[in-house]
Design a protein around this motif. Structure first.
Motif, PDB file in Angstrom:
ATOM      1  N   ASP A 118       0.810  -1.219   0.000  1.00 21.46           N
ATOM      2  CA  ASP A 118       0.000   0.000   0.000  1.00 21.46           C
ATOM      3  C   ASP A 118       0.844   1.271   0.000  1.00 21.46           C
ATOM      4  O   ASP A 118       0.398   2.313   0.469  1.00 21.46           O
ATOM      5  CB  ASP A 118      -0.949  -0.009   1.212  1.00 21.46           C
ATOM      6  CG  ASP A 118      -0.195  -0.032   2.544  1.00 21.46           C
ATOM      7  OD1 ASP A 118       1.021  -0.335   2.546  1.00 21.46           O
ATOM      8  OD2 ASP A 118      -0.815   0.248   3.590  1.00 21.46           O
ATOM      9  N   ILE A 119       2.079   1.182  -0.533  1.00 22.46           N
ATOM     10  CA  ILE A 119       2.917   2.389  -0.651  1.00 22.46           C
ATOM     11  C   ILE A 119       3.202   2.629  -2.137  1.00 22.46           C
ATOM     12  O   ILE A 119       4.212   2.153  -2.672  1.00 22.46           O
ATOM     13  CB  ILE A 119       4.241   2.261   0.126  1.00 22.46           C
ATOM     14  CG1 ILE A 119       3.995   1.914   1.586  1.00 22.46           C
ATOM     15  CG2 ILE A 119       5.030   3.578   0.027  1.00 22.46           C
ATOM     16  CD1 ILE A 119       5.273   1.761   2.407  1.00 22.46           C
ATOM     17  N   VAL A 173       8.791   6.175   1.675  1.00 23.46           N
ATOM     18  CA  VAL A 173       8.619   5.106   2.654  1.00 23.46           C
ATOM     19  C   VAL A 173       8.486   5.661   4.063  1.00 23.46           C
ATOM     20  O   VAL A 173       7.620   5.238   4.840  1.00 23.46           O
ATOM     21  CB  VAL A 173       9.795   4.103   2.569  1.00 23.46           C
ATOM     22  CG1 VAL A 173       9.712   3.068   3.685  1.00 23.46           C
ATOM     23  CG2 VAL A 173       9.816   3.417   1.207  1.00 23.46           C
ATOM     24  N   ALA A 176       5.035   7.071   4.767  1.00 25.35           N
ATOM     25  CA  ALA A 176       3.874   6.195   4.600  1.00 25.35           C
ATOM     26  C   ALA A 176       3.140   6.063   5.927  1.00 25.35           C
ATOM     27  O   ALA A 176       3.749   6.002   6.997  1.00 25.35           O
ATOM     28  CB  ALA A 176       4.310   4.829   4.098  1.00 25.35           C
TER      29      ALA A 176
END
Length: 197
Positions: A118-119, A173, A176
């Motif tokens: 989901d990133i 990242v 996120a």
């Protein structure tokens, strides 16, 4: 100074991760090989970071960020196979889908972020990502149209990011949010529903 690389995890690999309920878990190992489906981690050294990417419906996702600990077979890998029928790395059976049985597979022990799907890499960033080869030449991604990757061929392999792009991916990242629960992900097509605060 450490470098950062990208490696593309295939649909089969990511499907196997989901099926084995590895989403949210941290892989202790990945595998380097000699085939395009399991590329050699050429040039990577202890301390380098590797971004595992996955392409789904023209969107590129960061599945995990891994820091290389070592690239040697250790006791945790289990007994070396005596025949071709024996598992190559029985100690890492839970993560064998990452390439344990690939052509010329060798273990790369890593300190990793949890596996997640989901990133997404924003389209504007995707179009600007660059990699550099051993001669210092840089290149971007081919087949990016309107922020979407129409063909993943230029991601297939193990490539060193430029320092600028490494920093941009790290920011994606680091920024996120929490992991989207599997229950909120569409399992059939593996498309993702938008997360809500």
């Amino acid at each position: 100074m450490s470098d950062a690389f990208t490696v593309l995890w295939t649909h089969d690999t990511c499907r196997a991760l989901r099926k084995a309920d590895r989403v949210g878990e941290r892989p202790p190992v990945a595998f380097s090989g000699v085939h395009s489906s399991l590329p050699a981690w050429s040039g990577a050294r202890v301390g380098d970071e590797v971004y595992a990417l996955h392409v789904n419906r023209c969107v590129v996702f960061v599945v995990s960020r891994m820091r290389v600990i070592d690239m040697e077979r250790r006791d945790c890998c289990g007994t070396s196979p005596a025949t071709w029928q024996d598992p190559a790395f029985p100690g890492h059976g839970d993560w064998s889908m990452l390439g344990a049985d690939g052509c010329g597979a060798t273990a790369v022990h890593v300190e990793a972020a949890p596996v997640r799907f989901d990133i997404p890499i924003p389209g504007d960033l995707l179009a600007g990502l660059t990699w550099r080869n051993s001669r210092g030449r840089t290149r971007g991604l081919k087949h990016v149209v309107d922020g979407r990757l129409e063909r993943s061929v230029s991601l297939q392999g193990f490539y060193r990011l430029t320092s600028e792009s490494a920093g941009e991916l790290a920011e994606v990242v680091d920024n996120a949010g929490p992991l989207v629960p599997m229950a909120e992900q569409v399992t059939g097509s593996h498309a993702l529903r938008p997360s809500h605060p």
